[in-house]
Design an enzyme around this catalytic site. Structure first.
Site, mmCIF file in Angstrom:
data_model
loop_
_atom_site.group_PDB
_atom_site.id
_atom_site.type_symbol
_atom_site.label_atom_id
_atom_site.label_comp_id
_atom_site.label_asym_id
_atom_site.label_seq_id
_atom_site.Cartn_x
_atom_site.Cartn_y
_atom_site.Cartn_z
ATOM 1 N N CYS B 149 -65.718 -28.868 26.604
ATOM 2 C CA CYS B 149 -66.078 -27.619 27.264
ATOM 3 C C CYS B 149 -65.805 -26.363 26.449
ATOM 4 O O CYS B 149 -66.528 -25.378 26.572
ATOM 5 C CB CYS B 149 -65.384 -27.522 28.619
ATOM 6 S SG CYS B 149 -63.621 -27.790 28.558
ATOM 7 N N SER B 179 -60.337 -25.286 36.014
ATOM 8 C CA SER B 179 -61.283 -26.362 36.287
ATOM 9 C C SER B 179 -61.536 -27.221 35.056
ATOM 10 O O SER B 179 -62.057 -28.330 35.179
ATOM 11 C CB SER B 179 -62.597 -25.791 36.824
ATOM 12 O OG SER B 179 -63.129 -24.854 35.919
ATOM 13 N N HIS B 242 -64.341 -20.488 30.348
ATOM 14 C CA HIS B 242 -63.414 -20.511 29.214
ATOM 15 C C HIS B 242 -63.705 -19.318 28.308
ATOM 16 O O HIS B 242 -64.824 -19.142 27.820
ATOM 17 C CB HIS B 242 -63.604 -21.801 28.404
ATOM 18 C CG HIS B 242 -63.022 -23.021 29.053
ATOM 19 N ND1 HIS B 242 -62.356 -23.010 30.252
ATOM 20 C CD2 HIS B 242 -62.975 -24.325 28.635
ATOM 21 C CE1 HIS B 242 -61.957 -24.245 30.551
ATOM 22 N NE2 HIS B 242 -62.322 -25.048 29.601
#
Lengths: 360, 360, 360, 360
Positions: B149, B179, B242
């Site tokens: 991610c 998350s 992020h």
């Protein structure tokens, strides 16, 4: 001077750093409980009713009233030392005027940090920069500044390994806490479930101030370090404690053990036994997930030095890149405590003493 | 294939990424609403009762029951494409078995990402890596992975300026959301008023995966980029998105405008008109304090591509150092959406089609 | 009036509620995109640069500039309706002056809420209170207020069961979100890892306003409900959505099913088909742990009514005590959306119309 | 027994309450540093590596290893007192077995709280309930439980004013902290930007346990208070400290000053001088916005009693309704500290003594 404590005052006593000054000076072996000086807006209020820290206010100051006082008022009252938590812009003139009137100033404000004749001091790192003052005829009063809150932790972590690594460049990314912006500071709606990747002038301060602190003194001047310190500064939703991710690109290749030893054995103030000096000033942690603001912000022994140690961890050395995290309490090590320690050093080395007319 | 949608399944449908898959595939122009496959622990439960996202579950799947199904079950049911949100370790064998049985797999799992013959794909960046597959006789079924991610946002930001800068080294510090660890993931007591400067294997993944994605394809292999990508990874208390602080040390010196243009004009997928492809894939913001997780995580147009754009901001170019922040939605652009986009690309380029006895 | 939309303005457009007004009125079937009126401090700024909501600003208003305008300016420009997000104290005179000059005002401000001739309106609950106005000769312009943000959700939940229960007393404890205090509002240091059990004047407002809304109209006056509503108000660290724990001590003993049916079938506005009216206005949830601010704040269908429904859950009926939680979006249902809905009702019922053609 | 400290053990030492026990017993005047007993999963680990509290682990226990030990192991090793932080379900048999084998148990677990012959004790409130034990022949070993974490603060606040008010009903709404669920407990994604209005069995415990504690002892039994205590329980994103909004409907009408005096003069344990007893047990605050979890959770003097006082504030007396907030530290006053205080009382009143010399 034995057994006699200096009178002192906190400038900007209503603010967050001012309150940390109050916490640290309420019962200090070198200083009397401080006068609490603030702007007219806060005049007459009790410290307790303005209190913003999670810890309760010191019992002997909770009911003390904030006063509005000019530099000449303070000089007339025989104040020896003023601890300044004044905002930038306001600080310059007030601090200069105090020094002119014989009151030594230990300042957390930015205004005088880059002045050629004013030490920008982190006692463990560049105590010799006090020579900017001492080289001149002994002054009645002095002005010493401490660096920006995120600079302090950084230079504490860099200083012990600086010579071993001979850095080419230093990269830093910060995770700065809410209290770095003072009170009221960051609105809750701006930061809840968020990170703000900007803090005004912070990256510039980190670069300039660390270059100065890590610079070499030549007689009465400081030659800034030529190593660039490049920062990304961001605000995260922690209450206190600035975390920094540091990458040093080195030109030398010491062994990892040498670096660890350099950090762990670093304690240049040890013999001075200053009340607020942490022993050791750097705590090296070997767990995989430290330092953390919540758990490490209050690092520092003995009790009086809580919040004064820098905590280094997650050290990864893949030459030429040394990577680690460092955490320090922005409002203590990077704020009020920094100037308290500066004052202790100045006093112990004879740079300051009790105010006018006093003989030691 | 026109007007006929492929049957598909979500593997690991009970988890956080699995639920984002469900959200994105519930009403997709290329795929039928997915089968929801999970472990036996979740078998028989309704998706709605397991739902963890802030947004409500898609109406047509809220009451759908999770099933436990083996690769052969899915092949037998004629599933054409499986979207994998399986945990590392579990994914390897299941995904391989599915491909063997004729089910194409688009995987968010790490297990196959570094396999020589498996594309690690970010369509805007290295669509040509699909040639790792296409060079072979056209397969009935394929396996394509998406990166970690935090890697996705990084390579999206680097790709447009890569040639202009010819980087010597890339430094990254991350501010990763909760998350990213899935559900239940990070305990609230571990992160409230805290930052955790460690995410297991994350820094290694960023280094290896970005080298592979930014690598050059030579015939049927990829030569990884030799530029080191050095990361500090930390968890902060944001829900999704992020944020990454990036410093590129460049060997070339383009003008700032060239860099900005490179980002803003970057849109290599434009002509394919893929449903989930954001247009543009990179949003360049010029405010002083963006990107921010709270405000920019859902960047991406049109509506179906919400959360698929990477947002670049705070660009500072002081040669040889380019500094900026990039933000991308970890669970969308860096998770479920990444594999959905991979599947759309594979389908549009004819690599996959409907499973059973296909005639187009 | 068909197909022609009324001109409107937002007063206090720079604030948090003002921005929610902008979001809801940017593309409204009854109103033109609003003029954005603010104090001189914000004059000339673009809405986009002041934007504080997590959602992006509406595209057609992001570059609109805020203007400083007096009531007479607005009247002269033919503004038919003003949506007021003015602060208490400021609102009284401005709103009165607007009405005098022929501009109808739909106000979220507290100043006029308790005025005898001004409806304090929650359309689903006390639409008949508009008779405070209609009973008089039809006015050129009207003033309608919506209640305090925590009152709205409460009365929505109480109204359907009021007759069934014939309450003796109502107890409420609130969990109010940060946005209830506007922007900048609550300092992050005041609320991070904290709850503040005090919101100025809130408990009084809940008591007085709910008594008025639930009161009986007798001709042109309202007789307040005699049932005391006793509140504890506290601020918690959620962004949006006020949660309330409600205990009703009843004097009647309906069956639980009657109560549930009363809530679920409650839809008094159904036939009016107002654009922002949620259908149904109350969502009854049967999961053990709902409503939750994160998941339920945006309840309400169709899309235009998102955030307009009140969500009731955790219903426990142990006569004579009925206990439940209710959640509503404080800035939508309890703020901007409340006045938008009030305006829609006023327009549909013929109380207001276009201003043009009217002579002053 | 003078100067000799009892040997003790913590059951469930790896958990959050277990760690608070360790913090409070590491250096206790009545007890030796505790054995740390945990399940086999934690066996052999150092307390320091499992540590979850923000405060550092006690120095003398940080390197102590957790052991797995049966009741008979502990009895054989001469353990006099076991402090139980065992989970519900597990606690029942283990605690019974320990008592059978001569080890007194002070338990935070729920299993035995409602047993007829087991005191459910809050020393300031119902010390006389120890007579459930003392009335029988002096036992070799006893079992004493402390109530649920949110019950403790409530009954402390109610007890001093109970007779003055003669309540008809008590309404409570809680704002409970994350640590109430232990570690890992509440997932961060479940609570960030959220409130969860449900805590399993909590409302039932508050009702039953407060009725028992406030009940009247008749010989060797307790007649529960008939006054219903109706609770709404919700989880908020604070680390420690349970806040409760309380409304008492009274049948008597004392003056406000009588109530305040009752709280402020309440100190029934004063003469016993127990080490962990806060003096005073109730701190009454008159600021408009207290108590707050962040600032008041550690209330209690002297140092050893930090976190043991209940803080009452925002008192509003509008007969027949008394409303106030009360805060107490759930893991200290409502957890580990509660049982430590129970043990101190039992020891000072001669109910327990050293185990050694006793024969099994």
């Amino acid at each position: 001077m034995k057994n006699e404590r200096l009178t002192c005052a906190i400038l900007g006593a209503s603010g967050y750093i001012g309150q940390h000054f109050a916490r640290m000076l309420a019962d200090h072996p070198y200083f009397e409980p401080p006068l609490l000086v603030a702007s007219e807006r806060s005049e007459g209020k009790r410290l307790g009713e303005l209190w913003q820290l999670a810890e309760p206010p010191p019992e002997n100051l909770a009911d003390a009233k904030l006063i509005a006082a000019t530099p000449s008022d303070l000089a007339r009252q025989g104040v020896s030392a003023a601890f300044s938590a004044l905002p930038s812009g306001t600080a310059r003139d007030v601090e200069s005027e105090l020094v002119r009137r014989g009151v030594s100033v230990f300042s957390n404000a930015a205004d005088h940090r880059m002045d050629a004749r004013v030490p920008l001091l982190v006692p463990e790192v560049n105590a010799d920069h006090l020579a900017l003052i001492t080289a001149r005829p002994r002054p009645r009063s002095i002005l010493v500044t401490n660096p920006n809150c995120s600079t302090t932790g950084l230079v504490l972590a860099l200083a012990p390994v600086d010579r071993l690594l001979a850095p080419r460049v230093v990269h830093v990314a910060t995770y700065q806490s809410l209290s770095g912006a003072g009170y009221p500071g960051v609105p809750s709606l701006a930061i809840t479930d968020n990170v703000v990747p900007f803090i005004r002038e912070e990256e510039e301060k980190i670069r300039e101030e660390s270059a100065r602190i890590l610079g070499r003194r030549r007689a009465h001047t400081v030659v800034p370090s030529p190593v660039p310190v490049l920062a990304h500064c961001a605000r995260v939703a922690t209450r206190e404690g600035h975390l920094e991710a540091v990458t040093v690109e080195a030109t030398r290749r010491p062994r990892l053990e040498e670096l660890e030893t350099a950090w762990e054995s670093f304690d240049p103030l040890h013999d001075l036994d200053l009340p607020t000096a942490p022993c050791p000033p750097i705590e090296l942690r070997r767990e995989p997930d430290r330092p953390q603001p919540l758990r490490d912000r209050w690092a520092g022994r003995p009790v009086r030095a809580r919040g004064m140690a820098a905590v280094v961890g997650r050290v990864r050395w893949t030459p030429p890149y040394l990577r680690f995290f460092v955490l320090s309490h922005n409002a203590v090590r990077g704020g009020a405590g920094a100037s308290v320690l500066n004052a202790e050093l100045a006093l112990r080395t004879g740079l300051i003493g009790r105010a006018e007319g006093e003989t030691e």
